[in-house]
Design a protein around this motif. Structure first.
Motif, PDB file in Angstrom:
ATOM      1  N   ALA A 256       3.397  11.216  -1.871  1.00 47.75           N
ATOM      2  CA  ALA A 256       2.631  12.452  -2.026  1.00 47.75           C
ATOM      3  C   ALA A 256       3.551  13.661  -1.961  1.00 47.75           C
ATOM      4  O   ALA A 256       4.645  13.609  -1.394  1.00 47.75           O
TER       5      ALA A 256
ATOM      6  N   ASN B 219      -0.406   5.752  -5.491  1.00 41.69           N
ATOM      7  CA  ASN B 219      -1.336   5.274  -4.478  1.00 41.69           C
ATOM      8  C   ASN B 219      -1.523   3.765  -4.583  1.00 41.69           C
ATOM      9  O   ASN B 219      -1.855   3.258  -5.646  1.00 41.69           O
ATOM     10  N   GLY B 220      -1.290   3.038  -3.490  1.00 37.09           N
ATOM     11  CA  GLY B 220      -1.611   1.619  -3.423  1.00 37.09           C
ATOM     12  C   GLY B 220      -0.647   0.681  -4.118  1.00 37.09           C
ATOM     13  O   GLY B 220      -1.040  -0.394  -4.551  1.00 37.09           O
TER      14      GLY B 220
ATOM     15  N   ARG C  92      -1.494  13.284  -3.789  1.00 32.67           N
ATOM     16  CA  ARG C  92      -0.886  11.971  -4.027  1.00 32.67           C
ATOM     17  C   ARG C  92      -0.302  11.866  -5.429  1.00 32.67           C
ATOM     18  O   ARG C  92      -0.923  12.256  -6.401  1.00 32.67           O
TER      19      ARG C  92
ATOM     20  N   HIS D 291       0.812  -1.232   0.000  1.00 31.62           N
ATOM     21  CA  HIS D 291       0.000   0.000   0.000  1.00 31.62           C
ATOM     22  C   HIS D 291       0.844   1.281   0.000  1.00 31.62           C
ATOM     23  O   HIS D 291       0.501   2.252   0.678  1.00 31.62           O
TER      24      HIS D 291
ATOM     25  N   GLU E  81       2.182   4.771  -0.719  1.00 32.83           N
ATOM     26  CA  GLU E  81       1.658   6.036  -1.233  1.00 32.83           C
ATOM     27  C   GLU E  81       2.770   7.069  -1.182  1.00 32.83           C
ATOM     28  O   GLU E  81       3.473   7.170  -0.178  1.00 32.83           O
TER      29      GLU E  81
ATOM     30  N   SER F 268       3.659   8.846   2.163  1.00 33.93           N
ATOM     31  CA  SER F 268       2.540   9.273   2.985  1.00 33.93           C
ATOM     32  C   SER F 268       1.715   8.104   3.510  1.00 33.93           C
ATOM     33  O   SER F 268       0.804   8.292   4.300  1.00 33.93           O
TER      34      SER F 268
END
Length: 72
Positions: A15, A24-25, A21, A11, A13, A64
């Motif tokens: 940013a 993401n993921g 962002r 996961h 992330e 993040s």
């Protein structure tokens, strides 16, 4: 039985410091003795993933969310 992984990212992330962002993921794992290729269009975030792993993200960017486990 799941083989041990030398790198596991869950996961992830990335940013801007403003909170916007960039990635993401992201999830990936590498087993000992294996090679992982990351492909994608220009600007898709391949270099950002590598920079996050190496802790060399450009100024103004940060991780993040998510986590990574690196076993040496």
């Amino acid at each position: 039985m799941t083989e041990r992984q030398v790198l596991r990212i869950r996961h992830l992330e990335i940013a801007l410091r403003t909170g916007q962002r960039i990635l993401n993921g992201v999830e990936l794992g590498i087993q000992p003795g294996r090679i992982l290729g990351v492909i994608g269009e220009s600007g898709a975030g391949k270099s950002m993933i590598g920079s996050a792993i190496a802790d060399t993200l450009p100024r103004g960017l940060g991780i993040s969310g998510g986590r990574s486990n690196l076993t040496v």
